[in-house]
Design an enzyme around this catalytic site. Structure first.
Site, PDB file in Angstrom:
ATOM      1  N   SER A 153       0.829  -1.263   0.074  1.00 37.73           N
ATOM      2  CA  SER A 153      -0.066   0.251  -0.001  1.00 37.73           C
ATOM      3  C   SER A 153       0.714   1.493  -0.007  1.00 37.73           C
ATOM      4  O   SER A 153       2.002   1.103   0.545  1.00 37.73           O
ATOM      5  CB  SER A 153      -0.930  -0.050   1.371  1.00 37.73           C
ATOM      6  OG  SER A 153      -1.402   1.084   1.469  1.00 37.73           O
ATOM      7  N   TYR A 166      -0.605  -1.273  10.425  1.00 36.97           N
ATOM      8  CA  TYR A 166      -0.714  -1.490   9.089  1.00 36.97           C
ATOM      9  C   TYR A 166       0.271  -1.189   8.106  1.00 36.97           C
ATOM     10  O   TYR A 166       0.904  -1.918   7.218  1.00 36.97           O
ATOM     11  CB  TYR A 166      -2.209  -0.833   8.638  1.00 36.97           C
ATOM     12  CG  TYR A 166      -2.434  -0.973   7.351  1.00 36.97           C
ATOM     13  CD1 TYR A 166      -3.294  -2.131   6.862  1.00 36.97           C
ATOM     14  CD2 TYR A 166      -2.208  -0.030   6.088  1.00 36.97           C
ATOM     15  CE1 TYR A 166      -3.496  -2.584   5.266  1.00 36.97           C
ATOM     16  CE2 TYR A 166      -2.583  -0.383   4.806  1.00 36.97           C
ATOM     17  CZ  TYR A 166      -3.305  -1.330   4.453  1.00 36.97           C
ATOM     18  OH  TYR A 166      -3.539  -1.424   3.092  1.00 36.97           O
ATOM     19  N   LYS A 170       2.713  -3.398   5.845  1.00 38.76           N
ATOM     20  CA  LYS A 170       2.870  -3.347   4.272  1.00 38.76           C
ATOM     21  C   LYS A 170       4.127  -2.855   3.980  1.00 38.76           C
ATOM     22  O   LYS A 170       4.574  -3.267   2.826  1.00 38.76           O
ATOM     23  CB  LYS A 170       1.853  -2.293   3.842  1.00 38.76           C
ATOM     24  CG  LYS A 170       0.379  -2.752   4.082  1.00 38.76           C
ATOM     25  CD  LYS A 170       0.036  -3.975   3.010  1.00 38.76           C
ATOM     26  CE  LYS A 170      -1.510  -4.127   2.808  1.00 38.76           C
ATOM     27  NZ  LYS A 170      -1.551  -5.431   2.132  1.00 38.76           N
TER      28      LYS A 170
HETATM   29  N1  LIG Z   1      -8.936  -0.445  -1.158  1.00 39.58           N
HETATM   30  C1  LIG Z   1      -7.883   0.342  -0.798  1.00 39.58           C
HETATM   31  O1  LIG Z   1      -7.670   1.510  -0.972  1.00 39.58           O
HETATM   32  C2  LIG Z   1      -6.350  -0.315  -0.701  1.00 39.58           C
HETATM   33  C3  LIG Z   1      -5.198   0.297  -0.658  1.00 39.58           C
HETATM   34  C4  LIG Z   1      -3.894  -0.207  -0.500  1.00 39.58           C
HETATM   35  C5  LIG Z   1      -3.841  -1.530  -0.203  1.00 39.58           C
HETATM   36  N2  LIG Z   1      -4.938  -2.256  -0.084  1.00 39.58           N
HETATM   37  C6  LIG Z   1      -4.741  -3.985   0.035  1.00 39.58           C
HETATM   38  O2  LIG Z   1      -5.468  -4.554  -1.018  1.00 39.58           O
HETATM   39  C7  LIG Z   1      -5.820  -5.858  -0.413  1.00 39.58           C
HETATM   40  C8  LIG Z   1      -7.135  -6.019  -0.572  1.00 39.58           C
HETATM   41  O3  LIG Z   1      -8.231  -4.971  -0.048  1.00 39.58           O
HETATM   42  P1  LIG Z   1      -9.579  -4.729  -0.425  1.00 39.58           P
HETATM   43  O4  LIG Z   1      -9.646  -3.203  -0.607  1.00 39.58           O
HETATM   44  O5  LIG Z   1      -9.944  -5.322  -1.820  1.00 39.58           O
HETATM   45  O6  LIG Z   1     -10.519  -5.244   0.919  1.00 39.58           O
HETATM   46  P2  LIG Z   1     -11.934  -5.961   1.006  1.00 39.58           P
HETATM   47  O7  LIG Z   1     -12.132  -5.808   2.305  1.00 39.58           O
HETATM   48  O8  LIG Z   1     -12.708  -5.370   0.155  1.00 39.58           O
HETATM   49  O9  LIG Z   1     -11.097  -7.434   0.597  1.00 39.58           O
HETATM   50  C9  LIG Z   1     -10.404  -7.935   1.501  1.00 39.58           C
HETATM   51  C10 LIG Z   1     -10.639  -9.442   1.671  1.00 39.58           C
HETATM   52  O10 LIG Z   1      -9.630 -10.200   2.320  1.00 39.58           O
HETATM   53  C11 LIG Z   1     -10.435 -11.197   3.296  1.00 39.58           C
HETATM   54  N3  LIG Z   1      -9.582 -11.197   4.390  1.00 39.58           N
HETATM   55  C12 LIG Z   1      -9.025 -10.480   5.531  1.00 39.58           C
HETATM   56  N4  LIG Z   1      -8.424 -11.230   6.284  1.00 39.58           N
HETATM   57  C13 LIG Z   1      -8.263 -12.337   5.810  1.00 39.58           C
HETATM   58  C14 LIG Z   1      -7.546 -13.692   6.322  1.00 39.58           C
HETATM   59  N5  LIG Z   1      -6.685 -13.578   7.669  1.00 39.58           N
HETATM   60  N6  LIG Z   1      -7.675 -14.775   5.650  1.00 39.58           N
HETATM   61  C15 LIG Z   1      -8.001 -14.851   4.433  1.00 39.58           C
HETATM   62  N7  LIG Z   1      -8.793 -13.758   3.809  1.00 39.58           N
HETATM   63  C16 LIG Z   1      -8.721 -12.712   4.518  1.00 39.58           C
HETATM   64  C17 LIG Z   1     -11.695 -10.453   3.673  1.00 39.58           C
HETATM   65  O11 LIG Z   1     -12.578 -11.416   4.177  1.00 39.58           O
HETATM   66  C18 LIG Z   1     -11.949  -9.776   2.302  1.00 39.58           C
HETATM   67  O12 LIG Z   1     -12.761 -10.513   1.508  1.00 39.58           O
HETATM   68  C19 LIG Z   1      -5.560  -5.635   1.163  1.00 39.58           C
HETATM   69  O13 LIG Z   1      -4.287  -6.426   1.580  1.00 39.58           O
HETATM   70  C20 LIG Z   1      -5.357  -4.207   1.378  1.00 39.58           C
HETATM   71  O14 LIG Z   1      -4.657  -3.693   2.471  1.00 39.58           O
HETATM   72  C21 LIG Z   1      -6.284  -1.754  -0.584  1.00 39.58           C
END
Ligand SMILES: NC(=O)c1ccc[n+]([C@@H]2O[C@H](COP(=O)([O-])OP(=O)(O)OC[C@H]3O[C@@H](n4cnc5c(N)ncnc54)[C@H](O)[C@@H]3O)[C@@H](O)[C@H]2O)c1
Length: 276
Positions: A153, A166, A170
Site C-alpha cells: 500500500s 498496517y 505493508k
Molecule cells: N482498497 C484500498 O484502497 C487499498 C489500498 C492499499 C492496499 N490495499 C490492500 O489491498 C488488499 C485487498 O483489499 P480490499 O480493498 O480489496 O479489501 P476488501 O475488504 O474489499 O477485501 C479483502 C478480503 O480479504 C479477506 N481477508 C481478510 N483477512 C483475511 C485472512 N486472514 N484470511 C483470508 N482472507 C482474509 C476479507 O474477508 C476480504 O474478503 C489488502 O491487502 C489491502 O490492505 C487496499
C-alpha cells in the site's frame, strides 16, 4: 481469441482475500486470461457465491476458504493447487484489512493482527510455495517463469497517520518481496509487489457521521472515508479519480504475464498518480 492464445493459459494461480474487492477482481482477471485459480478467503459464504458465478462464466476457479494467518491454510492452498491442477505458477498475496487508530492507542493485539495478516500470512504461503518452486526448477521448460505478486500500500511506502501497524506490515511486504526476488531468481520465479493507492472497495467506502464497520474473525473494525477525504484523494491523484478494483487487478496481471519476466524485486505503485 482461442483458449490456448490466452496469456495465462495453462497457468495455475492462488489468490488470497478473493471473496470481494480487489481479490475478487484479480481472480476474474487471471481466470479470464486462462489461468486455473484457487481462490481463498475467510468469508466462506461470499467466496462460494463469487466462485459459483465465475464458474458459470466458464472460468476455472476453485474456492478454498480459510484464514491465511494459519499455517494449515497455506499448506492446503498449495497442496490443492498441485492435486487439482498439477502445478503452481502464480501466487497473489492479497488478503488483508485495516485496523486504524492513533499510534498511542494501538494495542498489542492490533499490532500483531496487522503483522499476522499482511506479513506472516504471505510469508507462510510463500514458504510453502517455495518448496514446490525449488523442486520444479530442474524440470521447468526454459524461459517460462513463475510469478509472485505481493500486495502492499502507499501507506507502507509513505506512511499514513493512524496506520502504524498496517503501514509497518505493508512495509514488511516490500522487504519480503525484495529478499525473495534475490533468493528465487535461481528457481525461475519473479517476486514483485503492487502498492495500491485509493481503490474503491469497502475499505474506503464513503460514510457520513459514523464509519462503516467490517467484521473480521468476530471483531468489528471501522473502515471508510468521509466524502471530504475521498474528494481530497481524488484531487491528489494525477488521473483525478479513485481506482476501481479492476484497475488494481490489471496492475497485478501485468506482473503475472511473460512480458514482465525481466522485472523482479520491484514495487509497482498503482495509485492513479497519487502525489504524496
Ligand atoms: N482498497 C484500498 O484502497 C487499498 C489500498 C492499499 C492496499 N490495499 C490492500 O489491498 C488488499 C485487498 O483489499 P480490499 O480493498 O480489496 O479489501 P476488501 O475488504 O474489499 O477485501 C479483502 C478480503 O480479504 C479477506 N481477508 C481478510 N483477512 C483475511 C485472512 N486472514 N484470511 C483470508 N482472507 C482474509 C476479507 O474477508 C476480504 O474478503 C489488502 O491487502 C489491502 O490492505 C487496499
Amino acid at each position: 481469441m482461442t483458449a490456448q492464445s490466452l496469456k495465462l493459459a495453462g497457468r495455475v494461480a492462488i489468490v488470497t482475500g478473493a471473496a470481494r474487492g480487489i481479490g475478487r477482481s484479480i481472480v476474474q482477471k487471471l481466470a479470464n486470461e486462462g489461468a486455473q485459480v484457487i481462490a481463498n478467503d475467510l468469508d466462506a459464504a461470499l467466496l462460494a457465491e463469487g466462485v459459483d458465478k465465475q464458474t458459470q462464466q466458464g472460468l476455472t476457479v476453485h474456492a478454498l476458504a480459510g484464514n491465511i494467518t494459519e499455517q494449515a491454510t497455506a499448506e492446503a492452498l498449495v497442496s490443492t493447487a498441485l492435486e487439482r491442477y498439477g502445478d503452481l505458477h502464480i501466487v497473489v498475496n492479497n488478503a488483508g484489512y485495516i485496523w486504524n487508530s492513533a499510534a498511542v492507542k494501538h494495542t498489542d493485539e492490533q499490532w500483531h493482527a496487522m503483522l499476522d495478516v499482511h506479513a506472516t500470512g504471505p510469508f507462510r504461503l510463500l514458504r510453502e510455495a517455495g518448496h514446490h518452486f525449488r523442486q520444479q526448477v530442474s524440470t521447468d521448460p526454459p524461459g517460462r517463469l513463475r510469478k509472485v505478486v505481493n500486495i502492499s500500500s502507499i501507506s507502507g511506502i509513505y506512511g499514513a497517520a493512524t496506520q502504524v501497524a498496517y503501514s509497518s506490515a505493508k512495509a514488511a511486504v516490500v522487504g519480503m518481496t525484495k529478499t525473495l526476488a534475490r533468493e528465487w531468481g535461481r528457481y525461475h520465479v519473479t517476486v514483485n509487489c503492487v502498492a495500491f493507492g485509493y481503490i474503491d472497495t469497502r475499505l474506503i467506502e464513503p460514510f457520513e457521521d459514523q464509519p462503516n464497520r467490517v467484521t473480521i474473525k468476530d471483531r468489528d473494525h471501522p473502515v471508510g472515508l468521509t466524502a471530504a477525504q475521498r474528494e481530497s484523494a481524488r484531487e491528489m491523484a494525477a488521473l483525478g479519480r479513485l481506482g476501481r478494483p479492476e484497475d488494481a487487478a490489471n496492475a497485478v496481471y501485468l506482473l503475472c504475464i511473460p512480458e514482465s519476466d525481466f522485472i523482479t524485486g520491484e514495487v509497482l505503485v498503482a495509485s492513479g498518480g497519487l502525489m504524496n
